[in-house]
Design a protein around this motif. Structure first.
Motif, PDB file in Angstrom:
ATOM      1  N   MET A 109       0.843  -1.196   0.000  1.00 31.93           N
ATOM      2  CA  MET A 109       0.000   0.000   0.000  1.00 31.93           C
ATOM      3  C   MET A 109       0.883   1.253   0.000  1.00 31.93           C
ATOM      4  O   MET A 109       1.767   1.378   0.838  1.00 31.93           O
ATOM      5  N   SER A 110       0.645   2.165  -0.953  1.00 30.66           N
ATOM      6  CA  SER A 110       1.450   3.386  -0.969  1.00 30.66           C
ATOM      7  C   SER A 110       0.910   4.368   0.070  1.00 30.66           C
ATOM      8  O   SER A 110      -0.221   4.234   0.533  1.00 30.66           O
ATOM      9  N   ASP A 111       1.738   5.381   0.444  1.00 30.32           N
ATOM     10  CA  ASP A 111       1.329   6.335   1.465  1.00 30.32           C
ATOM     11  C   ASP A 111       0.066   7.092   1.079  1.00 30.32           C
ATOM     12  O   ASP A 111      -0.713   7.513   1.911  1.00 30.32           O
ATOM     13  N   SER A 112      -0.127   7.289  -0.241  1.00 34.61           N
ATOM     14  CA  SER A 112      -1.274   8.090  -0.671  1.00 34.61           C
ATOM     15  C   SER A 112      -2.573   7.272  -0.688  1.00 34.61           C
ATOM     16  O   SER A 112      -3.664   7.827  -0.739  1.00 34.61           O
ATOM     17  N   GLU A 113      -2.466   5.926  -0.653  1.00 31.12           N
ATOM     18  CA  GLU A 113      -3.678   5.106  -0.668  1.00 31.12           C
ATOM     19  C   GLU A 113      -4.300   5.095   0.716  1.00 31.12           C
ATOM     20  O   GLU A 113      -3.607   4.871   1.701  1.00 31.12           O
ATOM     21  N   ASN A 114      -5.603   5.341   0.780  1.00 33.00           N
ATOM     22  CA  ASN A 114      -6.272   5.300   2.076  1.00 33.00           C
ATOM     23  C   ASN A 114      -7.304   4.173   2.056  1.00 33.00           C
ATOM     24  O   ASN A 114      -8.286   4.231   1.311  1.00 33.00           O
ATOM     25  N   PRO A 115      -7.100   3.142   2.889  1.00 29.96           N
ATOM     26  CA  PRO A 115      -8.021   2.010   2.893  1.00 29.96           C
ATOM     27  C   PRO A 115      -9.450   2.413   3.222  1.00 29.96           C
ATOM     28  O   PRO A 115     -10.400   1.721   2.841  1.00 29.96           O
ATOM     29  N   LEU A 116      -9.615   3.552   3.905  1.00 34.81           N
ATOM     30  CA  LEU A 116     -10.983   3.997   4.220  1.00 34.81           C
ATOM     31  C   LEU A 116     -11.775   4.269   2.942  1.00 34.81           C
ATOM     32  O   LEU A 116     -12.975   4.028   2.887  1.00 34.81           O
TER      33      LEU A 116
END
Ligand SMILES: C[S@@+](CC[C@H](N)C(=O)[O-])C[C@H]1O[C@@H](n2cnc3c(N)ncnc32)[C@H](O)[C@@H]1O
Length: 207
Positions: free
Chosen positions: A1-8
């Motif tokens: 998961m990259s820092d910019s991806e938000n699982p929310l």
């Protein structure tokens, strides 16, 4: 998961999550910081609602879908002394194991039958767990099956879950069948900085 991806974003988009345990495994290290930064309110609200339903703070309490332990810490802060945590994400459980709030921490999939052993629990909590990619409405009955008459289950139904009438219909059927009484039901903040709310519901088992 990259820092910019938000699982929310994925959790609030229908069809975007195909493997929930892996999503949480990948999110575990950032989960608490991400939720706290947007004002995560559900764990404290659930713990307060359960304590109001049982001012005697009777234990043990089973924390179903305990994640990294935010819900266990809230239950502990509310005064419940013995809490066991269950979850199916090893990444989340590894962090929960570093917390002081749990008596035992156990890996299990709540969508499977008999996922949790009978350990004489008085109450159950499912904070952030009833969701179409997490646990189905039947998980409420599974939680109730662990409790004696008079025991309570507290849980959230967040805005995403409330879009699915299956959950509220299931609760209405439990009430109609005389299985539970609704002790409290309050809509309020869940993730305030994202403008997401949740109902916190406490059901008391009748029989
Ligand atoms: C939104 S998090 C909430 C965690 C914790 N209760 C809290 O308040 O921070 C949902 C948790 O439920 C767990 N979960 C979702 N579906 C599950 C299932 N079927 N069996 C076991 N755990 C599950 C996830 O791994 C995740 O840790």
């Amino acid at each position: 998961m990259s820092d910019s991806e938000n699982p929310l974003d994925a959790l609030y988009t229908e069809g975007a999550v195909t493997d929930t345990a892996t999503l949480y495994d990948d999110w575990a290290e950032r989960y608490e910081a991400d939720l706290k930064s947007i004002g995560y309110a559900a764990a404290d609200r659930c713990a307060a609602a359960l304590a109001a339903a049982d001012p005697g703070l009777t234990s043990p309490v089973v924390d179903l879908g305990c994640g990294t332990g935010l819900s266990g810490e809230a239950l502990r802060a509310a005064g419940f002394a013995e809490i066991d945590g269950y979850d199916f994400s090893e990444g989340m459980l590894a962090l929960a194991r570093t917390k002081k709030c749990y008596r035992q921490i156990i890996s299990t999939d709540l969508s499977q039958p008999n996922a949790v052993p009978d350990k004489g629990y008085r109450h159950a909590a499912m904070v952030g767990v009833l969701h179409h990619t997490h646990a189905p409405p039947e998980a409420i009955s599974s939680a109730l099956s662990l409790l004696p008459a008079g025991g309570c289950v507290v849980f959230t139904l967040n805005d995403e879950t409330l879009r699915f009438p299956e959950y509220t219909d299931y609760i209405a059927d439990l009430v109609k069948a005389g299985t539970v009484d609704i002790v409290s039901e309050e809509y309020g903040p869940h993730l305030p900085a994202r403008n997401v709310g949740a109902k916190v519901i406490v059901l008391r088992k009748r029989r």
